[in-house]
Enzyme design. Structure first.
Site, PDB file in Angstrom:
ATOM      1  N   MET A   1       0.785  -1.153  -0.197  1.00  0.00           N
ATOM      2  CA  MET A   1       0.014   0.136   0.023  1.00  0.00           C
ATOM      3  C   MET A   1       0.905   1.494   0.101  1.00  0.00           C
ATOM      4  SD  MET A   1      -3.115  -0.872  -0.248  1.00  0.00           S
ATOM      5  CE  MET A   1      -4.090   0.272   0.326  1.00  0.00           C
TER       6      MET A   1
ATOM      7  N   GLU B   1      -2.505  -3.210  10.503  1.00  0.00           N
ATOM      8  CA  GLU B   1      -3.648  -2.648  11.450  1.00  0.00           C
ATOM      9  C   GLU B   1      -3.407  -2.786  12.686  1.00  0.00           C
ATOM     10  OE1 GLU B   1      -7.130  -1.583   9.625  1.00  0.00           O
ATOM     11  OE2 GLU B   1      -5.201  -0.521   8.923  1.00  0.00           O
TER      12      GLU B   1
ATOM     13  N   LYS C   1       0.147   2.320  14.760  1.00  0.00           N
ATOM     14  CA  LYS C   1      -0.297   3.496  14.033  1.00  0.00           C
ATOM     15  C   LYS C   1      -0.178   4.781  14.999  1.00  0.00           C
ATOM     16  CE  LYS C   1      -3.740   0.979  10.935  1.00  0.00           C
ATOM     17  NZ  LYS C   1      -3.135   1.439   9.890  1.00  0.00           N
TER      18      LYS C   1
ATOM     19  N   SER D   1      -8.357   0.617   7.113  1.00  0.00           N
ATOM     20  CA  SER D   1      -9.440   0.140   6.323  1.00  0.00           C
ATOM     21  C   SER D   1     -10.491  -0.168   7.375  1.00  0.00           C
ATOM     22  CB  SER D   1      -9.165  -1.053   5.493  1.00  0.00           C
ATOM     23  OG  SER D   1      -8.552  -2.206   6.374  1.00  0.00           O
TER      24      SER D   1
ATOM     25  N   HIS E   1      -8.414   6.231   2.805  1.00  0.00           N
ATOM     26  CA  HIS E   1      -8.405   4.793   2.638  1.00  0.00           C
ATOM     27  C   HIS E   1      -8.162   4.294   1.424  1.00  0.00           C
ATOM     28  CE1 HIS E   1     -10.925   0.717   2.577  1.00  0.00           C
ATOM     29  NE2 HIS E   1      -9.631   0.633   2.740  1.00  0.00           N
TER      30      HIS E   1
END
Length: 713
Positions: free
Chosen positions: A327, A405, A410, A432, A453
């Site tokens: 990503m 995730e 994060k 997401s 996203h």
């Protein structure tokens, strides 16, 4: 003469018809155009002995945009006959031009798409401005239509069936240089003066011309369908096409029919065939779904329908991407391609450098396909700066976190980045599923935090879901919106909730497919019927791509969060199947095994163990129920998102569902699926599905309330 087309005769006796529709930024084939062209054709017929030829050009930035979609979307079955006759009248005008007995030249000064290209095809000679803004093609198929102004008939006769079909079936659009090589245009011009000079010169040098298909003994290049080589290709074409459309999209099939049938009859008869198929598509529901969503609603979004007002457009010059996985590399690639400097940071410098190498490989492919020059590739690559140091983030106006995730991870990386970038930088998370409001607590000023996203693979997927947290300011939202448009993506704006909009709706699709497997429905049937419903991939295949282990991780994280809020998480029937697959050490594609087998040699295929462990005769249900369960569950979740204020725009819901999660495109999106089904009928079907398969199919209050008011989404 009406203002829509200016009729001017020069001293060289050449008539210049300048298309200039008043009150519109582009020329379209509306009633005003038809009236103006009828008058021009009539005058040309009267004056033809005193003129040398005709040039058709445009006063707009584009040459001609095509059919008037405001008109087309209104045409219902009851107007079919009148519409058909209008189309024949429009085609008769173009036929009168090409049989005038005088040379007619298209001076193409801008994009000539759809009806615009059909006007050009009716000219004897085509000169195009050699400029990147000029595009040539017939994109009607993307809106559920076929080229109804002679495009099918003339393209087949100009190029032959085999070469014409990609333009007709795929809506292929090309630049002037490619069009010259393909034989679609005859000359290139450097500027507008050169364009008209070349058009005039050709007319004076060719006083007597006829279209190739009007010459005696003309044969379609490559042969007609009765020729053995063509017949062999056409024998398999319908099955290849059906495998792509699954019968959900009628336009490609009608185009193939019109092209093949038209190639076997006279020029005039071919036009009648094309017009009948065109009328059938225009009056059908699928074209209305596609035009409504992919023209009107998409344009509404791109024009800033969901962007807060009162903020000047913001141009991002330097962006940081935290995390150099697939990503992160994708976000870096599209940002650099848009002319933005990118700091690509990872704790491992080698990983960041590897991500840049992946970008280089993507750019090399574009160079190989003629989409970029080597200099453009090098300039794009030079904008990506791999690093493992925080100090390099200084001066970044936007920081996009794209790490695993995990909430704590994060929080750590965004807090550290924000401290270096400073208080004016906007901080975005590519999560997401994790709520943005919670993630925003990692930085001092939550108004600067937003969700961006992206979808994988970033370089191909056109959508970005912008998530507004509880503290996100209007200015931050506007800056996020401007960035998404700057990198040429389509933004939808949603409010914060678990899974936001796209992940929530997508989750219902894969969970429903897995639940059916757990009930005993045959796995091949689930996958096949999903495609027949219009979904690009079956729920079991896509679950393997997402990874069952990640789905399990998200479920546990969700349960923990809900319990912390004093709420009881609900267990979906799919989870028992997921747990069992994980027990069998089948976590998905990345782990080498999931619902599918992934042999080193050969194609993937469903794991034979599914039949033994899950399938049973009592679990088999009607094929229509499978299709409806997969589409209805997504549409219902979309309604719940509207009801909860997660989605506030019908356009965002429809575009987001198709471009973000692959909801069946023939429907025009999840809310348009309900509209075109009819709310009362949709509710009745929901009630049947709820009785048979569970309360999750019960219609939400908003749906019932809209139906009671005879309203639509």
């Amino acid at each position: 003469m009406t203002d829509a087309i200016r009729y001017e005769t020069g001293p060289d006796r050449i008539v210049v018809l300048t298309l200039d529709m008043p009150g519109q930024s582009a020329n379209t084939m509306n009633a005003m155009y038809r009236e103006a062209m009828a008058a021009c054709v009539a005058r040309l017929a009267v004056e033809k002995d005193s003129i040398a030829g005709v040039i058709i050009t445009s006063a707009k930035q584009t040459f001609f945009a095509g059919g008037d979609l405001n008109e087309l979307i209104q045409v219902g079955p009851s107007q079919a006959k009148a519409f058909y006759e209008t189309v024949l009248g429009l085609k008769a005008q173009l036929r009168a031009l090409e049989t005038l007995g005088k040379p007619v030249v298209a001076a193409i000064n801008g994009a000539a798409l759809g009806g615009g290209w059909e006007i050009c095809l009716a000219c004897h000679h085509r000169v195009a401005l050699d400029h990147p803004s000029v595009l040539i093609g017939l994109p009607e198929v993307t809106l559920g239509l076929l080229p109804g102004g002679g495009g099918v008939v003339r393209m087949v006769r100009l190029l032959g069936l085999e070469k014409a079909l990609p333009y007709l079936l795929e809506g292929k659009r090309i630049r002037p240089q490619q069009a010259l090589q393909a034989g679609l245009i005859d000359e290139l011009a450097a500027d507008r003066d050169d364009l008209l000079t070349k058009a005039r010169a050709w007319i004076l040098a060719n006083p007597s011309v006829v279209q190739p298909w009007d010459t005696k003994g003309y044969r379609i290049p490559g042969g007609t369908p009765s020729d053995p080589a063509v017949a062999q290709t056409l024998a398999i074409a319908p099955s290849i096409l059906r495998s792509k459309t699954q019968g959900c999209l009628p336009a490609p099939e009608k185009i193939l029919c019109a092209a093949v049938e038209g190639a076997q009859v006279t020029f005039d008869a071919a036009h009648l065939i094309e017009s009948r198929y065109f009328t059938e598509l225009v009056t059908g529901q699928v074209a209305k779904n596609l035009i409504g969503t992919f023209w009107f609603q998409l344009n509404e979004i791109k024009a800033g329908g969901s962007r807060p007002h009162g903020f000047a457009p913001f141009l991002t010059r330097k962006v940081a991407v935290l995390g150099a996985g697939m990503m992160g590399a994708g976000i870096a690639h599209v940002s650099a391609a848009a002319g933005i400097d990118v700091v690509l940071k990872d704790i491992d410098l080698a990983a960041a450098q590897k991500a840049k190498a992946r970008c280089a490989a993507l750019l090399d492919k574009q160079v190989a396909h003629g989409q970029l020059t080597a200099a453009q590739r090098d300039a794009t690559l030079a904008r990506i700066h791999p690093t493992d140091g925080e100090a390099d983030l200084a001066g970044c106006e936007l920081i996009i976190e794209a790490v695993y995730e995990d909430r704590a991870l994060k929080a750590n990386v965004t807090a550290a980045a924000q401290a270096v970038a400073g208080p004016d930088a906007v901080i975005a998370s590519n999560t997401s599923t994790l709520p943005i409001t919670g993630l925003a607590k990692a930085i001092p000023d939550e108004s600067k935090f937003i969700g961006l996203h992206f979808f994988s693979p970033v370089e191909k997927m056109p959508l970005v879901e912008i998530i507004r947290g509880a503290g996100t300011s209007d200015e931050t939202l506007a800056r996020g919106f401007d960035f998404v448009r700057q990198i040429d993506k389509t933004p939808i704006v949603v409010n914060d909730s678990r899974g936001f909009f796209t992940s929530r709706v997508f989750g219902t699709f894969i969970h429903e497919g897995i639940a059916m497997l757990g009930e005993g429905v045959s796995a091949p049937m689930i996958e096949t019927e999903a495609k027949k419903a219009g979904m690009p991939v079956g729920p079991l295949a896509v679950s393997d791509e997402v990874s069952l282990s990640l789905m399990s991780h998200i479920r546990k994280q969700t349960a923990q969060d809900l319990q912390a809020q004093g709420k009881m998480p609900t267990e979906h029937p799919a989870f028992a199947v997921i747990d069992l697959l994980l027990e069998y050490k089948r976590p998905g594609k990345a782990g080498g095994a999931g619902f599918y087998e992934y042999p080193a040699q050969g194609q993937k295929h469903l794991w034979p163990g599914l039949k033994a462990r899950f399938e049973n005769a009592a679990g088999q249900i009607p094929a229509q129920d499978i299709r409806d369960r997969l589409l209805f569950i997504q549409a219902l979740e979309t309604v719940r998102c509207v009801e909860e204020g997660v989605v506030t725009s019908t356009a965002d819901a429809n575009i987001g569902s198709v471009l973000g999660i692959g909801f069946a495109s023939w429907t025009g999106g999840a809310l348009q699926f309900i509209n075109q089904y009819g709310l009362p009928a949709f509710i009745a079907r929901c009630q049947y599905l709820a009785e048979q398969y569970g309360e999750r199919f019960s219609p939400p209050a908003l749906l019932l309330e809209k139906a009671a008011r005879h309203a639509r989404f």
